[in-house]
Design an enzyme around this catalytic site. Structure first.
Site, mmCIF file in Angstrom:
data_model
loop_
_atom_site.group_PDB
_atom_site.id
_atom_site.type_symbol
_atom_site.label_atom_id
_atom_site.label_comp_id
_atom_site.label_asym_id
_atom_site.label_seq_id
_atom_site.Cartn_x
_atom_site.Cartn_y
_atom_site.Cartn_z
ATOM 1 N N SER A 143 -3.753 45.985 9.392
ATOM 2 C CA SER A 143 -2.398 45.393 8.762
ATOM 3 C C SER A 143 -1.614 45.134 10.114
ATOM 4 C CB SER A 143 -1.939 46.628 7.926
ATOM 5 O OG SER A 143 -0.506 46.159 7.808
ATOM 6 N N TYR A 157 1.185 55.377 7.659
ATOM 7 C CA TYR A 157 0.296 54.246 7.421
ATOM 8 C C TYR A 157 0.080 53.314 8.566
ATOM 9 C CZ TYR A 157 -1.011 49.618 5.183
ATOM 10 O OH TYR A 157 -1.455 48.525 4.675
HETATM 11 P P1 NAP Z 1 -3.705 47.568 -3.746
HETATM 12 O O1 NAP Z 1 -3.222 46.251 -4.765
HETATM 13 O O2 NAP Z 1 -2.825 48.813 -4.083
HETATM 14 O O3 NAP Z 1 -5.272 48.078 -4.293
HETATM 15 C C1 NAP Z 1 -5.737 49.010 -3.702
HETATM 16 C C2 NAP Z 1 -7.407 49.271 -4.175
HETATM 17 O O4 NAP Z 1 -8.001 50.132 -3.288
HETATM 18 C C3 NAP Z 1 -7.576 49.496 -5.462
HETATM 19 O O5 NAP Z 1 -8.801 48.681 -5.894
HETATM 20 C C4 NAP Z 1 -7.842 50.857 -5.614
HETATM 21 O O6 NAP Z 1 -8.555 51.247 -6.650
HETATM 22 C C5 NAP Z 1 -8.449 51.222 -4.175
HETATM 23 N N1 NAP Z 1 -8.454 52.406 -3.761
HETATM 24 C C6 NAP Z 1 -7.300 53.232 -3.289
HETATM 25 N N2 NAP Z 1 -7.626 54.511 -2.832
HETATM 26 C C7 NAP Z 1 -9.055 54.385 -3.196
HETATM 27 C C8 NAP Z 1 -10.212 55.606 -2.824
HETATM 28 N N3 NAP Z 1 -9.766 56.559 -2.485
HETATM 29 N N4 NAP Z 1 -11.287 54.949 -3.080
HETATM 30 C C9 NAP Z 1 -11.659 53.939 -3.618
HETATM 31 N N5 NAP Z 1 -10.902 52.889 -3.890
HETATM 32 C C10 NAP Z 1 -9.567 53.341 -3.377
HETATM 33 O O7 NAP Z 1 -3.819 47.188 -2.337
HETATM 34 P P2 NAP Z 1 -4.028 45.872 -1.402
HETATM 35 O O8 NAP Z 1 -2.390 45.468 -1.049
HETATM 36 O O9 NAP Z 1 -4.889 44.894 -2.164
HETATM 37 O O10 NAP Z 1 -4.598 46.388 -0.202
HETATM 38 C C11 NAP Z 1 -5.860 46.380 0.022
HETATM 39 C C12 NAP Z 1 -5.975 46.580 1.888
HETATM 40 O O11 NAP Z 1 -5.178 45.627 2.253
HETATM 41 C C13 NAP Z 1 -5.338 48.158 1.964
HETATM 42 O O12 NAP Z 1 -6.249 48.610 3.214
HETATM 43 C C14 NAP Z 1 -4.041 47.698 2.682
HETATM 44 O O13 NAP Z 1 -3.608 48.667 3.578
HETATM 45 C C15 NAP Z 1 -4.308 46.538 3.356
HETATM 46 N N6 NAP Z 1 -3.076 45.748 3.486
HETATM 47 C C16 NAP Z 1 -2.321 45.152 2.570
HETATM 48 C C17 NAP Z 1 -1.093 44.380 2.681
HETATM 49 C C18 NAP Z 1 -0.178 43.968 1.753
HETATM 50 O O14 NAP Z 1 0.940 43.420 1.828
HETATM 51 N N7 NAP Z 1 -0.514 43.920 0.207
HETATM 52 C C19 NAP Z 1 -0.883 44.077 4.142
HETATM 53 C C20 NAP Z 1 -1.694 44.412 5.153
HETATM 54 C C21 NAP Z 1 -2.585 45.307 4.907
HETATM 55 P P3 NAP Z 1 -8.080 51.783 -8.238
HETATM 56 O O15 NAP Z 1 -7.289 50.846 -8.848
HETATM 57 O O16 NAP Z 1 -9.136 52.316 -9.068
HETATM 58 O O17 NAP Z 1 -7.166 53.106 -7.713
#
Ligand code: NAP
Length: 248
Positions: A143, A157
């Site tokens: 991130s 985080y």
């Molecule tokens: P999200 O929409 O909240 O989705 C999170 C996903 O991770 C869901 O599929 C969830 O499954 C799964 N998950 C969470 N905890 C888990 C666990 N213990 N075991 C297995 N699966 C788990 O998140 P996102 O924004 O797409 O983020 C994805 C990645 O991108 C993360 O690493 C985040 O830090 C990174 N990121 C995101 C952003 C942003 O702005 N969105 C920016 C920088 C980095 P369930 O639905 O079953 O809970």
């Protein structure tokens, strides 16, 4: 199958977009999820409707036993993994460091750091030429937070993503001569559900003014960078980072 990908947290957000794009590029896809089976099944269904092949597997990446089972199931149902996307990650309610308790820190670091390490371990056992494997590629989803630090929101985080950056650099060097490339993407402010976990579902709308391109990003725009890093087009790229931040 020839190209087999595991996307942790593939049921929603960036992971779901990555799973869909991977299927379009000919991967057999494992959509890993933790709780939300309906969302995972929806990703599988939309892949199948486009003629792709995918399975959904529940596994909590904070559990070593679950991770071992996840990879064994993929061995049996899809074949040896060739690509791993360490995407599953969490953040929690926005607060200052002096308000954080040990349980929260444990959840964030166990999910974001330990989960990625253990998934990488299982992938390397199968990919490394040292273990008789045919090589492969790993992409860690870091991130922009590791660079900005997320003050007043979630320094824990941001620090967990700093650990992922260091892991990417070290692991890339460790397995470079064994046919495995390890890279990372650093997304900026992307429209997904994760911001609701921080207590601010519309966070991207607030912070997009600080983005040089003046907008938030879409999950697909991150997925495209991930799929490039996994592809043969990135054959000489390891230990690298792609910022997907609109210039932030
Ligand atoms: P999200 O929409 O909240 O989705 C999170 C996903 O991770 C869901 O599929 C969830 O499954 C799964 N998950 C969470 N905890 C888990 C666990 N213990 N075991 C297995 N699966 C788990 O998140 P996102 O924004 O797409 O983020 C994805 C990645 O991108 C993360 O690493 C985040 O830090 C990174 N990121 C995101 C952003 C942003 O702005 N969105 C920016 C920088 C980095 P369930 O639905 O079953 O809970």
């Amino acid at each position: 199958m020839e190209k087999v990908i595991i996307v942790t947290g593939g049921s929603r957000g960036i992971g779901a977009a990555t799973a869909s794009l991977a299927a379009q590029q000919g991967y057999a896809v494992c959509v890993n999820y933790r709780h939300n089976q309906a969302a995972a099944q929806q990703v599988v269904k939309s892949i199948e409707q486009l003629g792709g092949y995918a399975i959904a597997i529940a596994a909590d990446i904070t559990s070593e036993a679950d991770i071992i089972q996840l990879f064994q199931t993929v061995d049996e149902q899809l074949g040896t993994v060739t690509a791993l996307v360490n995407n599953a990650g969490i953040l929690e309610q926005q607060m200052r460091v002096e308000q954080m308790d040990a349980a929260r820190l444990h959840r964030v670091f166990t999910t974001n750091v330990m989960g990625s390490f253990l998934c990488a371990r299982e992938a390397i056992k199968r990919m490394s030429t040292q273990h008789g494997g045919r090589g492969g590629a790993i992409v860690n989803v870091s991130s922009v937070a590791s660079r900005l630090g997320s003050p007043g929101e979630y320094v824990d985080y941001a620090a967990s993503k700093g650990a992922i950056d260091a892991m990417t650099v070290g692991l890339a060097k460790e397995v470079a001569a064994e046919g495995i490339r390890v890279n990372a993407v650093c997304p900026g402010f992307i429209y997904t559900d994760i911001h609701a976990s921080g207590g601010e579902p519309n966070r991207v709308e607030r912070v997009k003014a600080f983005v040089p391109m003046q907008r938030g990003g879409q999950a697909k725009e991150v997925a495209q960078a991930i799929l490039w890093l996994l592809s043969d087009e990135a054959s000489y790229t390891t230990g690298g980072f792609i910022s997907v931040t609109g210039g932030r």
